[in-house]
Write a protein that holds these residues in place. Structure first.
Motif, PDB file in Angstrom:
ATOM      1  N   ARG A  42      20.368  47.053  17.652  1.00  0.00           N
ATOM      2  CA  ARG A  42      21.802  46.797  17.688  1.00  0.00           C
ATOM      3  C   ARG A  42      22.416  46.689  16.290  1.00  0.00           C
ATOM      4  NH1 ARG A  42      20.247  43.436  22.193  1.00  0.00           N
ATOM      5  NH2 ARG A  42      20.137  41.611  20.833  1.00  0.00           N
ATOM      6  N   THR A  43      21.544  46.716  15.256  1.00  0.00           N
ATOM      7  CA  THR A  43      22.015  46.689  13.881  1.00  0.00           C
ATOM      8  C   THR A  43      21.742  48.045  13.241  1.00  0.00           C
ATOM      9  OG1 THR A  43      21.562  44.320  13.700  1.00  0.00           O
ATOM     10  CG2 THR A  43      21.799  45.557  11.649  1.00  0.00           C
ATOM     11  N   HIS A  44      22.791  48.714  12.804  1.00  0.00           N
ATOM     12  CA  HIS A  44      22.663  50.051  12.248  1.00  0.00           C
ATOM     13  C   HIS A  44      23.026  50.072  10.766  1.00  0.00           C
ATOM     14  CE1 HIS A  44      22.760  52.746  16.086  1.00  0.00           C
ATOM     15  NE2 HIS A  44      21.881  51.759  16.176  1.00  0.00           N
ATOM     16  N   TYR A  45      22.569  51.136  10.095  1.00  0.00           N
ATOM     17  CA  TYR A  45      22.915  51.405   8.716  1.00  0.00           C
ATOM     18  C   TYR A  45      23.738  52.682   8.641  1.00  0.00           C
ATOM     19  CZ  TYR A  45      19.275  47.991   7.599  1.00  0.00           C
ATOM     20  OH  TYR A  45      18.519  46.848   7.528  1.00  0.00           O
ATOM     21  N   LYS A  46      24.595  52.743   7.633  1.00  0.00           N
ATOM     22  CA  LYS A  46      25.356  53.968   7.438  1.00  0.00           C
ATOM     23  C   LYS A  46      24.415  55.083   6.984  1.00  0.00           C
ATOM     24  CE  LYS A  46      29.800  51.829   6.293  1.00  0.00           C
ATOM     25  NZ  LYS A  46      30.867  51.678   5.277  1.00  0.00           N
ATOM     26  N   THR A  47      24.484  56.204   7.652  1.00  0.00           N
ATOM     27  CA  THR A  47      23.638  57.346   7.334  1.00  0.00           C
ATOM     28  C   THR A  47      24.456  58.625   7.441  1.00  0.00           C
ATOM     29  OG1 THR A  47      22.932  57.513   9.648  1.00  0.00           O
ATOM     30  CG2 THR A  47      21.503  56.255   8.177  1.00  0.00           C
ATOM     31  N   TYR A  48      23.848  59.727   7.024  1.00  0.00           N
ATOM     32  CA  TYR A  48      24.395  61.054   7.259  1.00  0.00           C
ATOM     33  C   TYR A  48      23.377  61.850   8.089  1.00  0.00           C
ATOM     34  CZ  TYR A  48      28.074  60.592   3.671  1.00  0.00           C
ATOM     35  OH  TYR A  48      29.174  60.208   2.947  1.00  0.00           O
ATOM     36  N   PRO A  49      23.838  62.696   9.000  1.00  0.00           N
ATOM     37  CA  PRO A  49      22.896  63.581   9.686  1.00  0.00           C
ATOM     38  C   PRO A  49      22.270  64.564   8.691  1.00  0.00           C
ATOM     39  CG  PRO A  49      25.021  63.523  10.819  1.00  0.00           C
ATOM     40  CD  PRO A  49      25.223  62.860   9.492  1.00  0.00           C
ATOM     41  N   LEU A  50      21.002  64.836   8.883  1.00  0.00           N
ATOM     42  CA  LEU A  50      20.304  65.820   8.064  1.00  0.00           C
ATOM     43  C   LEU A  50      19.721  66.889   8.979  1.00  0.00           C
ATOM     44  CD1 LEU A  50      18.309  65.614   4.930  1.00  0.00           C
ATOM     45  CD2 LEU A  50      17.036  66.455   6.910  1.00  0.00           C
ATOM     46  N   PHE A  51      19.940  68.153   8.622  1.00  0.00           N
ATOM     47  CA  PHE A  51      19.494  69.268   9.448  1.00  0.00           C
ATOM     48  C   PHE A  51      18.577  70.182   8.644  1.00  0.00           C
ATOM     49  CE2 PHE A  51      23.783  68.107  10.852  1.00  0.00           C
ATOM     50  CZ  PHE A  51      23.567  67.849  12.194  1.00  0.00           C
ATOM     51  N   VAL A  52      17.430  70.516   9.227  1.00  0.00           N
ATOM     52  CA  VAL A  52      16.544  71.544   8.679  1.00  0.00           C
ATOM     53  C   VAL A  52      16.704  72.766   9.566  1.00  0.00           C
ATOM     54  CG1 VAL A  52      14.165  72.168   8.141  1.00  0.00           C
ATOM     55  CG2 VAL A  52      14.941  69.808   7.809  1.00  0.00           C
ATOM     56  N   GLY A  73      -4.546  63.592  16.070  1.00  0.00           N
ATOM     57  CA  GLY A  73      -3.903  64.570  16.937  1.00  0.00           C
ATOM     58  C   GLY A  73      -2.696  65.201  16.267  1.00  0.00           C
ATOM     59  N   HIS A  74      -2.760  65.362  14.953  1.00  0.00           N
ATOM     60  CA  HIS A  74      -1.633  65.839  14.167  1.00  0.00           C
ATOM     61  C   HIS A  74      -1.293  67.293  14.485  1.00  0.00           C
ATOM     62  CE1 HIS A  74       0.118  67.801  10.583  1.00  0.00           C
ATOM     63  NE2 HIS A  74       0.846  66.716  10.550  1.00  0.00           N
ATOM     64  N   ARG A  75       0.030  67.561  14.597  1.00  0.00           N
ATOM     65  CA  ARG A  75       0.523  68.926  14.774  1.00  0.00           C
ATOM     66  C   ARG A  75       1.806  69.097  13.978  1.00  0.00           C
ATOM     67  NH1 ARG A  75       1.086  69.823  21.080  1.00  0.00           N
ATOM     68  NH2 ARG A  75       1.964  67.718  20.895  1.00  0.00           N
ATOM     69  N   ASP A  76       2.002  70.291  13.418  1.00  0.00           N
ATOM     70  CA  ASP A  76       3.229  70.591  12.696  1.00  0.00           C
ATOM     71  C   ASP A  76       4.304  71.048  13.679  1.00  0.00           C
ATOM     72  OD1 ASP A  76       2.201  70.129  10.010  1.00  0.00           O
ATOM     73  OD2 ASP A  76       0.971  71.913  10.356  1.00  0.00           O
ATOM     74  N   TYR A  77       5.530  71.227  13.162  1.00  0.00           N
ATOM     75  CA  TYR A  77       6.641  71.648  14.014  1.00  0.00           C
ATOM     76  C   TYR A  77       6.747  73.173  14.056  1.00  0.00           C
ATOM     77  CZ  TYR A  77       8.096  66.815  13.179  1.00  0.00           C
ATOM     78  OH  TYR A  77       8.141  65.449  13.082  1.00  0.00           O
ATOM     79  N   LEU A  78       7.033  73.700  15.224  1.00  0.00           N
ATOM     80  CA  LEU A  78       7.306  75.130  15.389  1.00  0.00           C
ATOM     81  C   LEU A  78       8.805  75.270  15.624  1.00  0.00           C
ATOM     82  CD1 LEU A  78       6.186  78.002  15.629  1.00  0.00           C
ATOM     83  CD2 LEU A  78       5.933  77.614  18.103  1.00  0.00           C
ATOM     84  N   LEU A  79       9.515  75.785  14.619  1.00  0.00           N
ATOM     85  CA  LEU A  79      10.976  75.842  14.667  1.00  0.00           C
ATOM     86  C   LEU A  79      11.443  77.256  15.020  1.00  0.00           C
ATOM     87  CD1 LEU A  79      13.589  74.263  14.268  1.00  0.00           C
ATOM     88  CD2 LEU A  79      13.474  74.815  11.817  1.00  0.00           C
ATOM     89  N   LYS A  80      12.213  77.361  16.081  1.00  0.00           N
ATOM     90  CA  LYS A  80      12.683  78.655  16.573  1.00  0.00           C
ATOM     91  C   LYS A  80      13.729  79.258  15.634  1.00  0.00           C
ATOM     92  CE  LYS A  80      12.209  77.248  21.441  1.00  0.00           C
ATOM     93  NZ  LYS A  80      12.956  77.012  22.702  1.00  0.00           N
ATOM     94  N   PRO A  81      13.958  80.555  15.748  1.00  0.00           N
ATOM     95  CA  PRO A  81      15.004  81.184  14.930  1.00  0.00           C
ATOM     96  C   PRO A  81      16.379  80.594  15.230  1.00  0.00           C
ATOM     97  CG  PRO A  81      13.609  82.842  15.985  1.00  0.00           C
ATOM     98  CD  PRO A  81      13.249  81.532  16.597  1.00  0.00           C
ATOM     99  N   LYS A  82      17.160  80.341  14.163  1.00  0.00           N
ATOM    100  CA  LYS A  82      18.542  79.853  14.272  1.00  0.00           C
ATOM    101  C   LYS A  82      18.633  78.485  14.958  1.00  0.00           C
ATOM    102  CE  LYS A  82      19.566  83.896  12.621  1.00  0.00           C
ATOM    103  NZ  LYS A  82      19.864  84.084  11.183  1.00  0.00           N
ATOM    104  N   HIS A  83      17.565  77.705  14.925  1.00  0.00           N
ATOM    105  CA  HIS A  83      17.554  76.368  15.502  1.00  0.00           C
ATOM    106  C   HIS A  83      17.354  75.323  14.402  1.00  0.00           C
ATOM    107  CE1 HIS A  83      17.274  78.470  19.299  1.00  0.00           C
ATOM    108  NE2 HIS A  83      17.290  77.339  19.971  1.00  0.00           N
ATOM    109  N   PHE A  84      17.529  74.041  14.782  1.00  0.00           N
ATOM    110  CA  PHE A  84      17.529  72.947  13.823  1.00  0.00           C
ATOM    111  C   PHE A  84      16.501  71.876  14.175  1.00  0.00           C
ATOM    112  CE2 PHE A  84      21.777  74.718  13.899  1.00  0.00           C
ATOM    113  CZ  PHE A  84      22.203  74.707  12.573  1.00  0.00           C
ATOM    114  N   ILE A  85      15.985  71.226  13.139  1.00  0.00           N
ATOM    115  CA  ILE A  85      15.358  69.913  13.261  1.00  0.00           C
ATOM    116  C   ILE A  85      16.402  68.896  12.810  1.00  0.00           C
ATOM    117  CG2 ILE A  85      13.616  68.348  12.308  1.00  0.00           C
ATOM    118  CD1 ILE A  85      11.733  70.720  12.105  1.00  0.00           C
TER     119      ILE A  85
END
Length: 283
Positions: free
Chosen positions: A143-153, A200-212
């Protein structure tokens, strides 16, 4: 203090990057009671959380993330050249001036595990009391938040690519700022920990024109400057758009970090682990 504000629900945002127009997803933050200005007198670790993978047009933080096995890559990236790409773009969306999120820590992002089972009534009451206090603390943090900005990869290519995922935390990125001499210097560091087997580590598979989708801390202080995000994946470095912000000048100080590195890894390995802390290539 009860925070009352409207949720940002305007049209998609078009940001110019390398002569291309990229339409960023709409993001909707969770509700909260209090929003805090994050002011720090020292350099903080960059605790990164991924809230969504393969996002196309929107992400509602009020809903539980539903990442599936299709969002992860379990193959050998270094042996699979079809996924090797320089198509990654990184955006910090400063148009979301009222954006806010909870504590930026992977450990605190999830509720505590349930108490252990026991046949002893006294132990059961004791463990339940500890668990109830931990749950209450977790809910209060939420219930307590900090000011942030969205970040997109963003994957700007026409084919899928692999994004490196750390063993701890969710992405490799830190915030950098221009000092009084107009030199880019880190104001965050990557916190290094001992790696355990069987994760059980795995990396991310990012689709074309999509975001993390992740988020970057929005600092408050007495020094106004330009900032950017340094992002790395498989020893490749990418920089976000530059943006204006505030900080305390003491956040440039690396004394405490060097002391911790010397204590954990020894003086002889100081340079190597300092480069890793600031996400510089180590090959």
């Amino acid at each position: 203090m009860k925070h009352i504000g409207s949720i940002f629900l305007s049209c998609f945002i078009l940001i110019s990057f390398s002569r291309n127009l990229v339409r960023l997803p709409v993001v909707i933050p969770n509700k909260c009671d209090t929003i805090i200005d994050l002011s720090s007198e020292e350099m903080l670790p960059s605790h990164t959380i991924v809230y969504g993978v393969n996002i196309l047009d929107s992400l509602d933080f009020r809903l539980q993330s539903r990442m599936t096995s299709k969002d992860y890559y379990s193959g050998s990236f270094l042996k699979d050249e079809k996924f090797m790409s320089d198509s990654i773009k990184v955006f910090v969306d400063t148009t979301h001036v009222n954006f806010h999120l909870g504590e930026q820590s992977v450990i605190s992002h999830f509720p505590p595990p349930p108490p252990p089972q026991t046949d002893n009534k006294r132990d059961s009451i004791y463990f339940k009391e500890i668990y109830d206090r931990a749950i209450l603390e977790h809910e209060n943090r939420g219930r307590t938040h900090y000011k942030t900005y969205p970040l997109f990869v963003y994957n700007s290519s026409r084919r899928s690519t692999v994004i490196q995922r750390p063993m701890f935390n969710d992405l490799f990125f830190i915030v950098e700022a221009l000092d009084s001499l107009k030199i880019w210097r880190p104001i965050e560091y990557w916190e290094q920990r001992t790696v355990l087997c069987g994760t059980g580590h795995r990396d991310y598979l990012l689709k074309p024109k999509h975001f993390i989708v992740s988020a970057v801390k929005r600092y408050h202080g007495d020094f106004k400057t330009k900032l950017r995000v340094r992002f790395t994946s498989f020893n490749k470095v990418f920089f976000s758009n530059e943006y204006e912000g505030w900080m305390n000048y003491s956040q440039f100080d690396t004394t405490k970090l060097k002391r911790e590195i010397r204590k954990q890894f020894g003086k002889a390995k100081m340079e190597y682990y300092l480069k890793r802390s600031f996400l510089s290539p180590t090959y």
